[in-house]
Every structure is written in C-alpha cells, then in structure tokens.
Design an enzyme around this catalytic site. Sequence first.
Site, PDB file in Angstrom:
ATOM      1  N   GLU A 112      39.172  46.453  29.888  1.00  0.00           N
ATOM      2  CA  GLU A 112      40.493  44.883  30.825  1.00  0.00           C
ATOM      3  C   GLU A 112      39.800  43.710  30.049  1.00  0.00           C
ATOM      4  O   GLU A 112      38.347  43.181  30.431  1.00  0.00           O
ATOM      5  CB  GLU A 112      40.208  45.494  32.486  1.00  0.00           C
ATOM      6  CG  GLU A 112      41.225  44.202  33.184  1.00  0.00           C
ATOM      7  CD  GLU A 112      40.848  45.513  33.791  1.00  0.00           C
ATOM      8  OE1 GLU A 112      42.121  45.990  35.472  1.00  0.00           O
ATOM      9  OE2 GLU A 112      40.041  44.794  35.301  1.00  0.00           O
ATOM     10  N   TYR A 159      47.166  39.306  31.908  1.00  0.00           N
ATOM     11  CA  TYR A 159      46.136  40.389  32.493  1.00  0.00           C
ATOM     12  C   TYR A 159      46.235  40.831  31.309  1.00  0.00           C
ATOM     13  O   TYR A 159      47.080  41.292  30.423  1.00  0.00           O
ATOM     14  CB  TYR A 159      46.978  41.488  33.689  1.00  0.00           C
ATOM     15  CG  TYR A 159      45.930  42.453  33.759  1.00  0.00           C
ATOM     16  CD1 TYR A 159      44.590  42.529  34.291  1.00  0.00           C
ATOM     17  CD2 TYR A 159      46.731  43.678  32.841  1.00  0.00           C
ATOM     18  CE1 TYR A 159      43.702  44.476  34.405  1.00  0.00           C
ATOM     19  CE2 TYR A 159      46.168  44.704  32.961  1.00  0.00           C
ATOM     20  CZ  TYR A 159      44.516  45.247  33.460  1.00  0.00           C
ATOM     21  OH  TYR A 159      44.144  46.239  33.948  1.00  0.00           O
TER      22      TYR A 159
END
Lengths: 387, 289
Positions: A197, A109
């Site tokens: 993101e 992530y």
Amino acid sequence: MPARILGCVKLYEYQAKEVFASYGLPVPKGEAASTPQQVEEAARRIGGRVVIKAQVHVGGRGKAGGIKLADSPEHARDVAQQMLGSTLKGFVVKYVLVEQALPIDKEYYLSFTLDRDSQNIIGICSAMGGVDIEEVAASHPDKIVRMPVDIAFGPLDFQLREFIGRAGLDGSKSREISAVVKKLYDVYVSTDASLAEINPLVVTADGRVIVADAKFDIDDNALFRQKKLEVYKDASEEDELEAEAHRRGLTYVHLGGSVGIIGNGAGLVMNTLDIVNQAGGKPANFLDIGGGARAEVVRNALDMVLLDKEVKAILINIFGGITRGDEVARGVLEATATLDVRVPIVVRMAGTEAEAGLKLLEGTKLLPAATAVDGARKAVELARSAA
Amino acid sequence: MAILVDSGTKVLVQGITGREGAFHAGQMRAYGTKVVAGVTPGKGGGEHDGVPLFDSVAEAVARTGANASAIFVPPPFAADAILESVAAGVPLVACITEGIPILDMVRVARYMKGSGTRLIGPNCPGITTAGQCKIGIMPNMLFSTGNVGLISRSGTLTYEVVDALTRAGLGQTTCIGIGGDPIIGTKHIDALQLFAKDPDTKVTVMIGEIGGSDEEAAAEFLQGSGMKVVGFISGRNAPPGKRMGHAGAIISGSSGTAAGKIAALEKAGVPVAGTLEDIVPLVRRQLAS
C-alpha cells in the site's frame, strides 16, 4: 477493503520503502535511525527540511504526534529526542525515519491486496489519499476505484488507463502513475505480499510522483521462498509475549486478559475464547497446540502461558480426534511436574480416550471439567477469586 | 445418497509415502474408503501397504479409474499437486495441506476456472460420507449414518459437532471441512447448494468463523431457500487485525466480524447457536419443524 489479511510479517515504513526502492519505486531520500545523534547526522546528509516519522505499526501517526517537520539537523535532533522512546498509541517508538520533506501538491491512495470473494488480486486507488482509506470508503465510496487483476497476465495497459482515469488522478502524470502501479504490482507478486500500500502517493509542487508512505505485509506461508525478506520477521513483533511464542514455534496471540487458554485446533481455541467471554471472563491469549500434540508441545505451551504475569487461571480445552486424551493428560502431568505452576489449571477433555485421560488426572491438582462451558465457568471463577 | 463421495468413490492419495499421507491413507482404508492408488513422483511401479504407486496423477487415473484425490503434499508443492489433479481431470480434490502461500492459491483458482474439478480446502480436514467414504483426516469413530449434513471452516469444531450429533443419536449424511484459508475451493454457499439437492439431508449444520464474507453470501442464498439450516460462528471475541490461527480467520476493519455474520444468518431465518452445546437442540427443533 485493503485489509492486513495475513500479515504475520509486517514491515515498518522504512523497511517497506527499502524493498519498494529495490523494485524501482520512487521513494524520498531518507534514513532510519534509533538515536537523536543518528537523526541529526541523517538530517545533515539529507539536507534541507526533513520530516521525522515514528516507526510503529499503527495508522493515524500524524494526528498522534508521530510525524514532525524539522528545519535543521539540530532541530531534527530535538524532535527525535522527544519522539524516540515515547509511546504512540500504545507502542514504544524504537526507530524513526528521517526523510526529505516533500512539497506536496496532491495526495493519492494506491494498493494491491487479495480480494477473497473474487479470489483475485485487486488494485485499489483513490484521489483522496493521505487519510485513512477505511474512512474514505465509508464516507465517499464512489471515490474508491478497484481493478481486479488476472494473475496470469498482470495489470493490462487499458486497465491501468481506466483505473487512473476513473479515480480522477492527475491526467498529466498518468504515465508516471501508471509506472508506479505496475511496479507496485511487481513488488506484490514477486515478494508474496498480502498487502502493498502507498498512502499517500504524492504529486509534488514541482511535478514529481513519489511514494510518501508505505505499508507492506508479507504472507508468512511464503517465507520459505522469500529468504531476503525473512530478516524483517523478528522486527515485526510488537508484543514481547507474541515474539517469544513465535520463537518457540507456537501459534499464540496475546489478548491481555486473565484466563490463559490452550487448545487443539484454531476453531476450537477461538470458540474457547468465546465461551470464556460468555462466562464473564477475559481470555489472556489464543494458543493452538495443533493436532497430535505430544508431551513436549503441551509443556512448551503451558510454560508460554505462564510467562504472562496477568494469567490467574488456565483452561486447557482438548477435543481428541487423532490426538488421544490419555496422551495429552500425560503431557499435562509431565509439564506440571517440571514447571513452576503458580495458577490453577482446569482441563476439559472430550473425544478419543478422553475418559482414560481424565482418569489419569484424578487425584492431581488439575481440575477436570465435564464440558467446555463448565470448564470456562470454573476457570473464570478461579481467575476472579485470585485477582 | 449424500453428496460428493460415496461407497463407489475411488481415491488416489498424493503424497502417500509421506508421514501424514501414509498414516491417513491407512485410516481412510480402515474406514472403508476405496484407496486405489498413491502418487509419489519417482516411486511409480512400487506399492505402499498394498496400494499401487504411480509417478503421476494422470497415470494413476488411467490405470485405476480413480475419481477423487486426497492431497498430503508439503506446502511448497501442494499447489502443483492440486493443478496436476485438475489437469488429469480428477472430479474431486481434497487438499489437506496447511500453509500454502496465498498467491499459489490465487494461481490455482485462476487455473481451475472452467475446469470440471471441485476442490475442497486447502487447510481442511477433508470430506466424509458417513459409513461410506472418508477422504482426509477426520477421526473415524465419530460418525454415524443419518440425515444431518455438516459444513465447517474448522477441523476440530467439525469433530466436536459430529461427536455431539452422534451421541445425541443424530446421524450424518456428509460432513465437509471446507478449510480455514482465505482462498478455498468450496465455500459455504457451494456446499449448501449441494446439500439443497440431496434428498437424504434434512438439516444442515453450518459452522463459520470470523474473516471474509462467505457466511454472509451463504445467508443470502439461504434467504427464502426453504433449506433447514443451523448456524454457528466462532470468533465472537477475536480482536480486529489479529489472525486467529487460521490464515482466513481475521477481522479486517469492520468486515468479517462474528456479529455481522450472525446478524446476516438470523436475518435469513437461520437459527444461530450461541454455544456448541446449543447445536444439537437446534438441529432437533429444525428436524421437527
């Protein structure tokens, strides 16, 4: 957490990847498509195994059936047939992204967002990618690593080494990952993003580092200097009523209840939603007409609220500061004279020239209320009896 | 006493020749505020309604001794306007402008580190010390002098509460609208710390809203501080992920909810009003306690 902080312009994954790719971030070979035919052709051009991904602004698409593999162009067509036009977590799938399937080894992530508390940009990464990061933060807070970035310098090399090291990402890929972090930061700052993101950032079985999924929100206050990204604004509206409101230049949020709300000032409107709820009703919307509203704005707002067929009563809540009550009353009267008003309207007015405003409303169909709470009760009751 | 501004404050207005700046500079003067200078690049040497105009903040400060600035500059240029005042050493800057890009404010916050300037806002109604000085856009007629302080993220709710206080015979010391953006110069906690040191302010009303964690930080500060505070949080029914007008008013995931903020304040011993109407009785109770 990496929240969608401002997020009026939310890009779809395929749009985010277009922008990311233009900044040199490694994205899989892929194409957006809106018909099964286009999907088949795209799959043929891409070649090999492909993944078909529904383009909607919701998390957890995989579990909901919005991400599927296909072994051939024909298979891709069949999958798209099912997916396009279907509803995923309440959103109709209008586009899919057809991409080369990746042999995934590791999933990480990575994001940049705003940290309100420190008033800094913050980088966040985790070795536990590919799942909802909020869940990781709750179950494994130690697996989330943060890197505050000084906007005057950007992420520094030693910070990047520490960032990647502390998160426990693949050390043999630290150069490639570092490059991705830097480029993602460049995208964030250059495009006035509020969230950039990558989840997951994939290390493939053959050792490539690739952006497998992307979420990207732009600060709409900065659109005046992000002309290239303005094209994404319209497409980011999921809700028909909200899209219409934004076309009309109104600050409107659709909430789905039966009491239409119009007020001046964000805080006051938010508070109006609260008192309608406290009175046992469900607000249909948030609509802020701002300061110094003129007749035309009031008319536009009323017309907008009436477009929502669920609305059974309307509560107008005005506190006159710079705005004058008599002017608002005139605006409401003009609006109701020219619009087809099919529901009762309760008006609460206080502050500057409120008495004069309420006097103007006497003898009309508009129902005055002494206080906001009183107005909310009346509006909720009227909405209920009309239902 | 009161805080930050008083009858001695000398205000310069950045953007005084614009529509908003011109109107509100007039309103500020009507309230009795000493508006000593206007700054509009390119119009230096002239005057606007009797207020001398300057090309730069530095020049305005040097020539007039201005010690506070009100900014009414459009969003693309507002961050620069703030920085100009910071660079000129203006001790207090209230930025009224709404819609400043968030990264501009990150840069402003960075530039201001270690500076002697206090920023109020942006996206705020400004600051008023009742009967002495008004900087910003709060309506003049609401205020009365007394011993209640007020801090608010929302403009209109500030007006509602000040109006209710005045009607109830509860006058004010200073009212600060801290602004509805995610990055603001003065947070609840900063304003509370100032009120804590003001002997004239007996009770402080703190109006918060969903989004961020400033109210929680304020609650932590208030725990055991002995300050008499009445709280109010708007946005109890805002759905997550939807921005409620203010850029800063958005619930993200599980953080920033009204319930969390109310719980934090109550845990710190701060009574939280359920509706705006409950604020006046709670202020009375705090004054009597």
